[in-house]
Scaffold this motif. Structure first.
Motif, PDB file in Angstrom:
ATOM      1  N   SER A  85       6.120  -1.342  -6.602  1.00  0.00           N
ATOM      2  CA  SER A  85       5.185  -2.256  -5.935  1.00  0.00           C
ATOM      3  C   SER A  85       5.092  -3.593  -6.656  1.00  0.00           C
ATOM      4  O   SER A  85       4.801  -4.621  -6.037  1.00  0.00           O
ATOM      5  N   PHE A 134       0.836  -1.209   0.000  1.00  0.00           N
ATOM      6  CA  PHE A 134       0.000   0.000   0.000  1.00  0.00           C
ATOM      7  C   PHE A 134       0.871   1.258   0.000  1.00  0.00           C
ATOM      8  O   PHE A 134       0.635   2.202  -0.771  1.00  0.00           O
ATOM      9  N   ARG A 165       2.982   1.465  -3.400  1.00  0.00           N
ATOM     10  CA  ARG A 165       2.131   1.750  -4.560  1.00  0.00           C
ATOM     11  C   ARG A 165       1.662   3.207  -4.563  1.00  0.00           C
ATOM     12  O   ARG A 165       1.604   3.845  -5.618  1.00  0.00           O
ATOM     13  N   ASN A 166       1.341   3.732  -3.395  1.00  0.00           N
ATOM     14  CA  ASN A 166       0.751   5.068  -3.332  1.00  0.00           C
ATOM     15  C   ASN A 166       1.750   6.203  -3.163  1.00  0.00           C
ATOM     16  O   ASN A 166       1.427   7.348  -3.497  1.00  0.00           O
ATOM     17  N   PHE A 167       2.968   5.899  -2.668  1.00  0.00           N
ATOM     18  CA  PHE A 167       3.907   6.975  -2.391  1.00  0.00           C
ATOM     19  C   PHE A 167       5.266   6.844  -3.072  1.00  0.00           C
ATOM     20  O   PHE A 167       6.033   7.813  -3.076  1.00  0.00           O
ATOM     21  N   ASN A 223       5.815   4.568  -6.206  1.00  0.00           N
ATOM     22  CA  ASN A 223       5.785   4.246  -7.627  1.00  0.00           C
ATOM     23  C   ASN A 223       5.927   5.524  -8.452  1.00  0.00           C
ATOM     24  O   ASN A 223       5.431   6.580  -8.056  1.00  0.00           O
TER      25      ASN A 223
END
Length: 231
Positions: A202, A188, A191-193, A195
């Motif tokens: 991720s 999480f 992927r959110n911070f 990539n």
């Protein structure tokens, strides 16, 4: 069924994975200790680290808390941008009793003042250097314990067993469908911070399909909630 040893090994594997990907600049590999005949903790391996640290109860600014965490090395992983990641679990027998999974972004980048070209040339820092970005910590908590009177600490909707807290708002508790594994948490965060348009970090994580059982109550499914992934 996931037990303390499974989580311990998963955190070790995740930590090594992030080192290999070049996303980790410092780390404390996890420790596992038995508190009594039934309670086991999986914690960060740090002399001053504590599952229920009083530092989170002190009335201090986010910046001061961040630097205190750094000073005490109270983190599992320090990311290349200075963000701190904590993963702490407690088991009662073979059942998870609680966890704290926290992401503390760095309040600033001191090195940027001295070597700005390094950051401007690396796309992974583009969001951090954007003046519109606000530093916000995130925490996934799980608590299925009982108080001294034998009553459950969790209260449906008001204090869900599993929930997400955004920022340091003590009453921000967004229901989550289950306890979160180390892999789910790190995936999480990455992927959110972390990539970028050219590098999907991720997708390079060593995947772990194990997950905890659903625990969200009926009333919490009727309000906004977060459904953890099922593989």
């Amino acid at each position: 069924m996931l037990v303390a040893k499974d989580i311990f090994l998963q955190i070790k594997k995740i930590t090594s994975n992030l080192i290999e990907l070049g996303l980790c600049m410092d780390q404390n590999f996890p420790s596992m200790k038995k508190l009594n005949h039934s309670i086991e903790e999986v914690n960060m391996c740090s002399i001053e680290s504590s599952y229920n640290s009083s530092i989170f109860l002190k009335n201090m600014s986010y910046g001061d808390m961040y630097y205190e965490l750094c000073r005490r090395r109270m983190y599992n992983i320090k990311m290349i941008d200075g963000a701190l990641i904590q993963m702490q679990y407690r088991f009662n027998g073979n059942s998870i009793e609680s966890h704290r999974l926290a992401f503390f972004p760095s309040p600033n980048l001191d090195i940027f003042q001295n070597e700005p070209d390094i950051y401007y040339e690396d796309e992974i820092y583009s969001d951090i250097l954007d003046v519109r970005i606000v530093t916000v910590p995130l925490r996934f908590d799980f608590d299925d314990s009982e108080d001294q009177n034998g009553n459950k600490v969790a209260i449906p909707v008001i204090h869900p067993i599993s929930h997400l807290t955004i920022g340091q708002y003590k009453n921000c508790r967004i229901p989550v469908s289950s306890a979160i594994t180390p892999y789910q948490f790190i995936e999480f965060i990455i992927r959110n911070f972390y990539n970028t348009a050219f590098e999907l970090y991720s997708d390079k994580l060593v995947r772990d399909k194990n997950c905890f059982d659903v625990c969200i109550c009926a009333d919490e499914t009727k309000i906004f909630n977060i459904c953890s992934p099922v593989y």
